[in-house]
Scaffold this motif. Structure first.
Motif, short mmCIF file in Angstrom:
data_model
loop_
_atom_site.label_atom_id
_atom_site.label_comp_id
_atom_site.label_asym_id
_atom_site.label_seq_id
_atom_site.Cartn_x
_atom_site.Cartn_y
_atom_site.Cartn_z
N GLU A 110 -126.31 36.01 -64.89
CA GLU A 110 -126.36 35.09 -66.03
C GLU A 110 -124.97 34.78 -66.58
O GLU A 110 -124.65 33.62 -66.87
N GLU A 111 -124.14 35.78 -66.70
CA GLU A 111 -122.80 35.57 -67.25
C GLU A 111 -121.98 34.64 -66.36
O GLU A 111 -121.27 33.75 -66.84
N GLU A 112 -122.09 34.84 -65.05
CA GLU A 112 -121.37 34.00 -64.10
C GLU A 112 -121.89 32.56 -64.15
O GLU A 112 -121.11 31.61 -64.10
N MET A 113 -123.20 32.42 -64.24
CA MET A 113 -123.81 31.09 -64.30
C MET A 113 -123.34 30.33 -65.54
O MET A 113 -122.92 29.16 -65.45
N LEU A 114 -123.37 30.98 -66.68
CA LEU A 114 -122.98 30.31 -67.93
C LEU A 114 -121.48 30.02 -67.96
O LEU A 114 -121.04 29.02 -68.54
N ALA A 115 -120.68 30.89 -67.33
CA ALA A 115 -119.24 30.64 -67.26
C ALA A 115 -118.95 29.39 -66.43
O ALA A 115 -118.07 28.59 -66.77
N LYS A 116 -119.70 29.21 -65.34
CA LYS A 116 -119.52 28.02 -64.50
C LYS A 116 -119.95 26.76 -65.24
O LYS A 116 -119.29 25.72 -65.16
N VAL A 117 -121.04 26.87 -65.97
CA VAL A 117 -121.50 25.74 -66.78
C VAL A 117 -120.43 25.37 -67.81
O VAL A 117 -120.14 24.18 -68.03
N LYS A 118 -119.84 26.36 -68.44
CA LYS A 118 -118.81 26.10 -69.44
C LYS A 118 -117.60 25.43 -68.83
O LYS A 118 -117.03 24.49 -69.41
N ARG A 119 -117.19 25.87 -67.64
CA ARG A 119 -116.04 25.24 -66.97
C ARG A 119 -116.32 23.77 -66.66
O ARG A 119 -115.45 22.91 -66.79
N ALA A 120 -117.55 23.50 -66.23
CA ALA A 120 -117.93 22.12 -65.94
C ALA A 120 -117.94 21.29 -67.21
O ALA A 120 -117.48 20.14 -67.23
N ILE A 311 -123.85 16.11 -55.74
CA ILE A 311 -124.01 17.49 -56.20
C ILE A 311 -122.97 18.35 -55.50
O ILE A 311 -122.90 18.39 -54.26
N LEU A 312 -122.16 19.04 -56.30
CA LEU A 312 -121.07 19.87 -55.78
C LEU A 312 -121.28 21.33 -56.15
O LEU A 312 -121.96 21.65 -57.14
N ASN A 313 -120.66 22.20 -55.39
CA ASN A 313 -120.68 23.62 -55.71
C ASN A 313 -119.37 24.06 -56.36
O ASN A 313 -119.36 24.78 -57.35
N SER A 314 -118.25 23.61 -55.81
CA SER A 314 -116.94 24.09 -56.29
C SER A 314 -116.62 23.53 -57.68
O SER A 314 -116.87 22.36 -57.96
N ILE A 315 -116.06 24.39 -58.50
CA ILE A 315 -115.59 23.98 -59.82
C ILE A 315 -114.07 24.14 -59.91
O ILE A 315 -113.46 24.02 -60.97
N GLU A 316 -113.43 24.37 -58.76
CA GLU A 316 -111.98 24.53 -58.73
C GLU A 316 -111.30 23.18 -58.98
O GLU A 316 -111.66 22.17 -58.36
N THR A 317 -110.30 23.19 -59.83
CA THR A 317 -109.63 21.95 -60.22
C THR A 317 -109.04 21.23 -59.01
O THR A 317 -109.15 20.00 -58.90
N TRP A 318 -108.43 21.97 -58.10
CA TRP A 318 -107.77 21.33 -56.95
C TRP A 318 -108.76 20.58 -56.06
O TRP A 318 -108.39 19.60 -55.41
N SER A 319 -110.00 21.03 -56.02
CA SER A 319 -110.98 20.36 -55.16
C SER A 319 -111.69 19.21 -55.87
O SER A 319 -112.19 18.28 -55.24
N ILE A 320 -111.72 19.25 -57.20
CA ILE A 320 -112.43 18.22 -57.96
C ILE A 320 -111.53 17.03 -58.29
O ILE A 320 -111.98 15.88 -58.34
#
Length: 465
Positions: A110-120, A311-320
């Protein structure tokens, strides 16, 4: 269905009251903007009264784009996909930029999921005066557990204002996710040949758009689309399948054929937004960096090949970054240059002996120059060239000595400095002599590339070195 509609044809179906509720002075002015796809039909309030019901339906049919526009929303934010009128943007322009969704799964901690949502949610990149952001979150059911999926959908919805895509082929799982949302209209992914009826029932029950999925089989995709339309589901998104590596050619061909059928052949069964899933690049045992790189270039290719949502998986800035910048460039109006407001800019803390420069109001030129002089103390005159770059503006008489002299006078720069020297772009050298005659200022012809401005000012303006 014609690609372009005459304002007269639209005007004849409007109430002709000139009430001004739409923001225009006359109904004909509103009709003209409707024909150019610059306003929404909903702005005409009288049209939605009972007496104009027949005209309203005729206008909806007349103005229906080649690709249906679909709205997906959370309680506070809306994303529009589709709505394309033409196949190639130079024919008119593209509306509704490709929506970019970042995927999370219900098996993530859950923590990892919400952290990814926050980054997005917080992703933002400033590009020539515009903030480039992401649009949606795709919640994928990997567990197969309806209760777990519904719980995670609820937590994601509470953590972000972005609209959602709910991803599962299991109707029971999908219903659990839909029931966890309030005041939202997510995109349902997906109906296929095995579950289409159950998914259609959910789409109708919850009033949500539905993805039709038939990877690699356009005949099946068309058959399912026809069946769903006859069943009563009107808002569909087509998923023809996304294949990396050896399947890339087929993927590109399928996306292109669907959009060509919609825009050029006026095929009703193809006239829906297209969904691409570059996330498939994450299958296999390759290094995560390689997977993210593949996902990025696949996304870029499919934006160019008419994908309306990815639909993407990566949230890394360099790839987006390559994806969002490409999207922005593709979805700018090709006949309307990106420009900034003309006028005087004060850079740093200039005094009465500081240099004065000028440039055009073409956004890319302006922000490039601003980046190169951000550490200087100087004044910058931004001349109105209708958003055209220096060399083109000079050639097209949009940047003239008269305009530069006028900018000097209107900005009042003469009251801010004691000298009468102005640095011009190197590519505007040919108007320097006439500018001196009209303005009374000495023109120092600067470098052709703004990266050389600092050295130029040091040597030519201050006489150092």
């Amino acid at each position: 269905m014609p690609k372009r509609v005459s304002p007269i044809d639209i005007f004849n179906l409007l109430p002709k009251t000139n009430c001004g509720e739409c923001g225009e002075e006359t109904c004909f002015a509103f009709a003209t903007k409707l024909a150019d796809r610059k306003v929404d039909l909903e702005l005409c309030k009288p049209l939605f009264e009972e007496g104009f019901k027949e005209n309203l339906e005729k206008l909806k049919a007349l103005l229906r784009p080649a690709v249906l526009e679909i709205r997906i929303h959370s309680p506070s934010r809306e994303v529009r996909i589709g709505g394309k009128v033409v196949m190639y943007r130079h024919e008119l322009r593209y509306d509704n930029p490709t929506a970019i969704a970042i995927a999370v799964s219900d098996t993530m901690p859950e923590e990892e999921m919400l952290a990814k949502v926050k980054r997005a949610e917080e992703f933002k990149y400033s590009y020539i005066g515009m903030d480039l952001t992401l649009d949606m979150i795709a919640v994928r059911c990997v567990s197969g557990d309806p209760d777990r999926f519904g719980e995670r959908v609820k937590k994601v919805a509470e953590a972000t204002e972005m609209p959602l895509i709910l991803c599962s082929y299991d109707p029971a799982v999908m219903e659990s996710g839909l029931s966890a949302l309030k005041d939202s209209r997510p995109l349902i992914y997906a109906a296929n040949k095995g579950n289409w009826k159950e998914m259609a029932d959910l789409a109708l029950m919850y009033g949500c758009p539905l993805v039709v999925s038939a990877p690699g089989d356009l005949n099946l995709l068309r058959s399912l689309t026809k069946t769903l339309l006859e069943y009563g589901v009107e808002e569909l998104v087509l998923d023809p399948g996304t294949y990396p590596d050896e399947g890339l050619k087929t993927t590109i061909n399928n996306f292109t054929m669907l959009r060509r059928c919609a825009c050029e052949l006026e095929d009703e069964l193809s006239g829906f937004p297209l969904l691409a899933a570059p996330i498939v690049a994450w299958k296999g045992e390759e290094d995560p960096t390689i997977k993210a790189w593949k996902e990025s270039y696949l996304a870029c290719m499919l934006i160019l090949r008419f994908a309306d949502i990815i639909i993407l998986n990566s949230i890394e800035t360099w790839s987006i970054l390559p994806i969002v910048i490409l999207r922005q460039n593709i979805y700018t109006d090709p006949v309307k240059p990106v420009s900034v407001e003309p006028g005087l800019r004060v850079i740093g803390n200039p005094d009465r002996n500081s240099p004065v420069l000028y440039t055009t109001n073409f956004a890319l030129t302006y922000y490039t120059v601003m980046d190169d002089i951000r550490d200087l103390d100087c004044y910058l005159l931004v001349v109105d060239t209708e958003g055209i770059s220096v060399e083109s503006a000079v050639a097209g008489r949009k940047l003239t000595a008269e305009k530069v002299a006028e900018a000097i006078k209107e900005t009042g720069i003469e009251k801010l400095v004691d000298h009468r020297k102005i640095i011009s772009p190197g590519l505007a050298a040919r108007i320097s002599g006439e500018t001196e005659e009209l303005s009374g200022w000495e023109v120092l012809v600067g470098p052709r590339d703004s990266s050389g401005i600092k050295d130029f000012i040091k040597k030519r303006f201050y006489g150092e070195g």
